[in-house]
Design a protein around this motif. Structure first.
Motif, short mmCIF file in Angstrom:
data_model
loop_
_atom_site.label_atom_id
_atom_site.label_comp_id
_atom_site.label_asym_id
_atom_site.label_seq_id
_atom_site.Cartn_x
_atom_site.Cartn_y
_atom_site.Cartn_z
N ALA A 182 -70.87 75.67 13.51
CA ALA A 182 -69.54 75.07 13.41
C ALA A 182 -69.52 73.67 14.01
CB ALA A 182 -68.52 75.97 14.12
N VAL A 183 -70.15 73.51 15.18
CA VAL A 183 -70.21 72.18 15.82
C VAL A 183 -70.96 71.21 14.93
CG1 VAL A 183 -71.18 70.90 17.77
CG2 VAL A 183 -70.00 73.06 18.16
N TYR A 184 -72.07 71.66 14.33
CA TYR A 184 -72.86 70.80 13.46
C TYR A 184 -72.06 70.36 12.25
CZ TYR A 184 -76.71 69.15 10.53
OH TYR A 184 -77.52 68.40 9.73
N LEU A 185 -71.31 71.28 11.63
CA LEU A 185 -70.51 70.95 10.46
C LEU A 185 -69.39 69.97 10.81
CD1 LEU A 185 -70.29 74.44 8.71
CD2 LEU A 185 -71.73 72.49 8.08
N LEU A 186 -68.85 70.09 12.03
CA LEU A 186 -67.79 69.17 12.46
C LEU A 186 -68.28 67.74 12.58
CD1 LEU A 186 -65.87 71.26 15.18
CD2 LEU A 186 -65.00 70.52 12.94
N THR A 187 -69.60 67.55 12.74
CA THR A 187 -70.12 66.19 12.85
C THR A 187 -69.99 65.41 11.55
OG1 THR A 187 -72.40 66.85 12.26
CG2 THR A 187 -71.78 66.94 14.59
N SER A 201 -71.96 68.15 24.26
CA SER A 201 -72.98 67.98 25.30
C SER A 201 -72.34 67.88 26.67
CB SER A 201 -73.80 66.71 25.01
OG SER A 201 -74.39 66.76 23.74
N PHE A 202 -71.27 67.10 26.76
CA PHE A 202 -70.59 66.94 28.04
C PHE A 202 -70.04 68.29 28.53
CE2 PHE A 202 -66.87 66.27 30.69
CZ PHE A 202 -67.35 65.35 31.62
N TYR A 203 -69.42 69.04 27.63
CA TYR A 203 -68.85 70.35 28.01
C TYR A 203 -69.95 71.28 28.52
CZ TYR A 203 -66.78 74.98 27.54
OH TYR A 203 -66.35 76.26 27.77
N VAL A 229 -79.89 64.41 19.08
CA VAL A 229 -78.94 65.07 19.98
C VAL A 229 -78.94 66.58 19.74
CG1 VAL A 229 -76.54 65.19 20.74
CG2 VAL A 229 -77.51 63.00 20.05
N VAL A 230 -78.97 66.98 18.46
CA VAL A 230 -79.01 68.41 18.12
C VAL A 230 -80.27 69.05 18.69
CG1 VAL A 230 -79.23 70.07 16.24
CG2 VAL A 230 -77.58 68.22 16.05
N SER A 231 -81.41 68.39 18.49
CA SER A 231 -82.67 68.93 18.99
C SER A 231 -82.66 69.06 20.51
CB SER A 231 -83.84 68.04 18.56
OG SER A 231 -83.96 68.02 17.15
N PHE A 232 -82.10 68.05 21.20
CA PHE A 232 -82.05 68.10 22.66
C PHE A 232 -81.16 69.24 23.14
CE2 PHE A 232 -79.73 66.95 26.55
CZ PHE A 232 -80.78 66.90 27.44
#
Length: 355
Positions: A182-187, A201-203, A229-232
């Motif tokens: 869901a987070v990835y699709l929101l990007t 990431s901050f959360y 960022v996704v990989s990290f």
């Protein structure tokens, strides 16, 4: 910030190298039983690879079928679909790691490997310090930890059927995978998409290690490409899950409350992440992943001797409470790598630490 500073991360990575080297020197690691497990592990790795590629093969078959009617020689969208599908599968959903964790939950426990490795670490420590004053050596970990019972934890596992265990693990992974997807699709949402991953990431880091590291990760996420960022982020999550699994033999014996265990991890978060990140990457390597998992489990015994005090007799609740906070942290972090094996911190009666 002190729990997750660069020095702690680097020291954790150094402990990965030293711990793996120490584990591979253990002759019991290469017994017949371990060779059998290694053969099974290679077969499991092949099975994981095949299962992972089934959806990709299906997409390729569909594209091949479309190619019978439409020329795709000069098209790039088909390659983009395959590349995107592989990225979502491996990085966003972490399917290889999911299958690895399923294997670790349904195969025989690695508790014996952890304890054998802990015994080897004790023996090596004594050998390296045989010319030192015995009264100045640290107490042994293996003999005391062996006295701790895992009976209660085994009873819980026995009451749960094999299918129940698989369903429980799959449901936990399913929730995390759904959130990640869901987070990835929101990007891809216009205007807000570029802020989704930095905010996530901050959360994540603010909740785990505090606002300063979270702020640094947030600012970095604004300028780095999405894939990095996704990989990290996923490497961080995989590292946490992996370390939780690798430390299970220790926590099966030393019974912390939920809050104590949370604080235990937070206080050691930088070193644990540095230790786990290399193994988290290697366990995803096809065929070798399950073998690396066994080395990681053996190496964790070495890690325990660096981030905890030697155990007291079973039932000592005061010692358990004292282990929540990492009291000898600054001693370990300040040592040069060449002296890691000399680490012999002792907490004195006045609260001072000497090495």
């Amino acid at each position: 910030m002190s729990n997750f500073d660069p020095n702690a991360f680097v020291r954790g990575a150094q402990l990965t190298l030293v711990g793996a080297n120490r584990a591979l020197q253990n002759p019991k690691l290469f017994t017949t039983s371990h060779y059998k497990q290694a053969a099974i592990a290679v077969c499991a790795g092949l099975a994981i690879r095949v299962v992972l590629n089934i959806p990709i093969y299906a997409v390729k078959a569909i594209l091949l079928f479309i190619g019978l009617f439409v020329s795709l020689d000069h098209e790039t969208w088909d390659d983009a679909i395959l590349k995107g599908f592989g990225f979502v599968s491996k990085e966003v959903l972490q399917i290889p790691f999911f299958l690895m964790m399923v294997m670790s939950n349904i195969t025989p426990t690695l508790d014996n490997l952890f304890m054998e490795s802990l015994q080897w670490v004790d023996q090596t420590y004594v050998q390296k310090h045989k010319s030192d004053d015995p009264t100045q050596l640290r107490a042994m970990y293996y003999p005391m930890l062996k006295m701790y019972s895992t009976h209660g934890e085994k009873q819980k596992r026995e009451r749960r059927t094999f299918l129940d265990g698989v369903i429980l693990f799959a449901s936990r992974y399913g929730r995390r995978a759904a959130i990640s997807l869901a987070v990835y699709l929101l990007t891809f949402v216009p205007k807000i998409g570029s802020f989704v991953l930095p905010a996530a990431s901050f959360y994540t880091f603010n909740k785990s290690v505090g606002p300063v590291p979270a702020g640094i990760v947030f600012a970095t996420g604004l300028v780095l490409p999405k894939a990095y960022v996704v990989s990290f982020l996923q490497t961080y999550f995989v590292s946490r899950s992996l370390m939780s699994q690798l430390l299970k033999p220790y926590f099966d014996r030393v019974q912390f409350t939920k809050e104590q265990k949370k604080m235990w991890f937070v206080d050691r978060s930088g070193v644990i992440f540095g230790f786990g990140v290399a193994f988290a990457i290697m366990v995803r390597v096809p065929l070798l992943g399950v073998l690396v998992y066994g080395i990681a489990q053996a190496s964790t015994a070495y890690l325990i001797t660096k981030i905890t005090e030697p155990p007291s007799p079973p039932g000592d609740k005061e010692w358990v409470q004292s282990e929540v906070r990492w009291r000898n942290k600054h001693v370990l972090l300040d040592l040069p790598m060449s002296r890691l094996d000399e680490f012999n911190a002792k907490l004195m009666g006045d609260g001072k630490i000497v090495s």
